[in-house]
Design an enzyme around this catalytic site. Structure first.
Site, PDB file in Angstrom:
ATOM      1  CG  ASN A 152      -1.908  11.633   2.942  1.00 30.37           C
ATOM      2  OD1 ASN A 152      -1.496  10.820   2.070  1.00 30.37           O
ATOM      3  ND2 ASN A 152      -1.673  11.703   4.203  1.00 30.37           N
ATOM      4  CE  LYS A 153      -5.022   5.643   4.707  1.00 30.69           C
ATOM      5  NZ  LYS A 153      -5.843   4.777   3.842  1.00 30.69           N
TER       6      LYS A 153
ATOM      7  NE  ARG B 131       0.151   1.381   3.789  1.00 24.59           N
ATOM      8  CZ  ARG B 131       1.077   2.347   3.847  1.00 24.59           C
ATOM      9  NH1 ARG B 131       2.424   1.762   3.786  1.00 24.59           N
ATOM     10  NH2 ARG B 131       1.028   3.474   3.753  1.00 24.59           N
ATOM     11  N   GLY B 132       0.236   2.400  -0.123  1.00 28.60           N
ATOM     12  CA  GLY B 132       1.205   3.561  -0.196  1.00 28.60           C
ATOM     13  C   GLY B 132       1.122   3.877  -1.707  1.00 28.60           C
ATOM     14  CB  ALA B 133       0.410   7.096  -3.663  1.00 27.66           C
TER      15      ALA B 133
ATOM     16  NE  ARG C 215      -6.144   0.957  -1.641  1.00 26.53           N
ATOM     17  CZ  ARG C 215      -5.464   1.437  -0.579  1.00 26.53           C
ATOM     18  NH1 ARG C 215      -4.255   1.354  -0.546  1.00 26.53           N
ATOM     19  NH2 ARG C 215      -6.074   2.254   0.150  1.00 26.53           N
TER      20      ARG C 215
ATOM     21  CG  ASP D 134      -2.806   8.040  -1.467  1.00 23.82           C
ATOM     22  OD1 ASP D 134      -2.807   8.455  -0.190  1.00 23.82           O
ATOM     23  OD2 ASP D 134      -2.949   6.946  -1.962  1.00 23.82           O
TER      24      ASP D 134
HETATM   25  O1  MRU Z   1      -4.489   3.192   2.344  1.00 20.52           O
HETATM   26  P1  MRU Z   1      -2.807   3.314   2.032  1.00 20.52           P
HETATM   27  O2  MRU Z   1      -2.080   2.957   3.291  1.00 20.52           O
HETATM   28  O3  MRU Z   1      -2.436   3.099   0.859  1.00 20.52           O
HETATM   29  O4  MRU Z   1      -2.760   4.899   2.359  1.00 20.52           O
HETATM   30  C1  MRU Z   1      -1.316   5.497   2.146  1.00 20.52           C
HETATM   31  C2  MRU Z   1      -1.354   6.991   2.517  1.00 20.52           C
HETATM   32  O5  MRU Z   1      -2.391   7.683   2.505  1.00 20.52           O
HETATM   33  C3  MRU Z   1      -0.082   7.629   2.150  1.00 20.52           C
HETATM   34  O6  MRU Z   1       0.140   8.677   3.177  1.00 20.52           O
HETATM   35  C4  MRU Z   1       0.310   7.943   0.795  1.00 20.52           C
HETATM   36  O7  MRU Z   1      -0.261   6.887  -0.088  1.00 20.52           O
HETATM   37  C5  MRU Z   1       1.486   8.576   0.533  1.00 20.52           C
HETATM   38  S1  MRU Z   1       2.785   7.233   0.600  1.00 20.52           S
HETATM   39  C6  MRU Z   1       4.127   7.658   0.234  1.00 20.52           C
END
Ligand code: MRU
Length: 349
Positions: A248-249, A45-47, A88, A238
């Site tokens: 973002n999250k 996970r993470g963009a 996603r 994201d």
């Molecule tokens: O749902 P996730 O864990 O994929 O969400 C991740 C985030 O919100 C991060 O802050 C974002 O993707 C940036 S990662 C460098």
């Protein structure tokens, strides 16, 4: 370096983030379908990590295709692109990576390249994206380190670290770079309900680097800011719209509003692959709604009464006016973001 994901001769190896911090186990994906499942279930996970995973999934798609003609090859590749794009919706890096792979594929096919040549070129492209991502994180770190206090506490939300990228991290890369330059930073990591990326992942990876870290429940930051215990906030993104609004999250928006109220700088660290000039404002960013079970249960244990209504939007949008600066691999963007983002986009065209 933390092996978030890795191309190997046997397939793509993923550190299973759903098992962290208690177990360090790995999953091997050999087909695009397996990569898609690994993305939707948040093993990865993470963009930026999602984007590179999808690119590697498409390299696997070409490798495992049983097509006999160029037309069949193109059709099976397009099916895999759609499958991965459906995983996603919020992280624009996913669509950026798929489009980059699709262009390479289409260009080679149009030039009459053999299927084997296409396969090896797609693998090389995905591996190049992996290396570029690490280089971008290091560059963001170098630009962002200057913004961090020489000594003090920095709050982060979710996990925008090595685990969310191919290594080093965006927001946590900025913190790492500041520490490498001798700054004495203590990190407050929001636990990040409901999936607990902060409590599980940010805490795990910062502890592995011996960076002092304290986990906060999400509702504790306000009071600590009021007491003057937080000097800066740095988060990832994201998707960043053309006007600088940041998805973002979930929970990031609240942190940004709190930071403004308390006069604390709020920084966003993200590579250019997270900036989406085609989306005019944050209102147009699709927000993923995830399964209710992530809210109703924790560790297999039910927390809420049977049948209660549940919402689980995975992201929120922070309006650009709350963002002190966006840290990219090409330097800092400042308000007005419509202009600074447009200038950055035209500089690369
Ligand atoms: O749902 P996730 O864990 O994929 O969400 C991740 C985030 O919100 C991060 O802050 C974002 O993707 C940036 S990662 C460098």
């Amino acid at each position: 370096m933390i092996p978030t994901l890795e191309w190997t001769p046997a397939g793509v190896r993923f550190l299973d983030q759903t098992k962290l911090p208690l177990e360090e186990t790995y999953l091997l994906a050999t087909t695009p379908d397996e990569v898609a499942t690994i993305i939707t279930t948040m093993v990865v996970r993470g963009a930026p990590a999602i984007g590179v995973s999808a690119a590697m999934g498409l390299a696997l798609a070409a490798n495992s295709s049983t097509a006999r003609t160029a037309a069949e090859f193109a059709e099976s590749f397009a099916t895999s692109c759609r499958l991965l794009a459906d995983t996603r919706p919020t992280a624009v890096n996913l669509f950026w990576a798929i489009e980059r792979m699709r262009r390479v594929f289409a260009g080679l096919l149009a030039a009459g390249a053999s299927m084997d040549a296409v396969r090896s070129r797609l693998e090389a492209e995905a591996r190049a994206m992996y290396e570029e991502d690490i280089a971008a994180c290091r560059a963001m770190g170098a630009f962002g380190a200057e913004l961090m206090p020489d000594e003090g506490t920095v709050l982060t939300h979710c996990n925008a670290g090595a685990l969310a990228t191919c290594g080093y991290g965006t927001a946590l890369g900025v913190i790492r770079a500041a520490v490498e330059r001798g700054k004495r930073i203590h990190v407050f990591a929001d636990e990040t309900r409901p999936f607990l990326q902060g409590a599980r992942l940010t805490a795990w990876e910062l502890m592995a680097d011996n960076i002092p870290t304290t986990v906060l429940c999400d509702n504790m930051a306000a009071s600590l800011m009021r007491q003057g215990r937080i000097q800066a906030v740095v988060v990832g993104a994201d998707r960043i719209a053309a006007n600088g609004d940041v998805a973002n999250k979930i929970g990031t928006y609240g942190v940004a509003v709190l930071a403004r109220e308390h006069g604390i700088p709020f920084y966003v660290a993200a590579p250019w692959s997270t900036i989406d000039p085609a989306t005019p404002t944050g209102d147009a960013i699709p927000i993923e709604e995830r399964a209710a079970v992530e809210v109703t249960h924790h560790g297999g244990r039910q927390l809420t009464p049977h049948g209660v209504g549940i919402r689980n939007p995975a992201f929120d949008v922070t309006p650009a006016r709350y963002v002190t600066a966006i840290i990219t691999e090409r330097g800092l963007l400042r308000a007005p973001y419509l202009g600074s983002i447009a200038a950055g986009v035209s500089a690369t065209q």
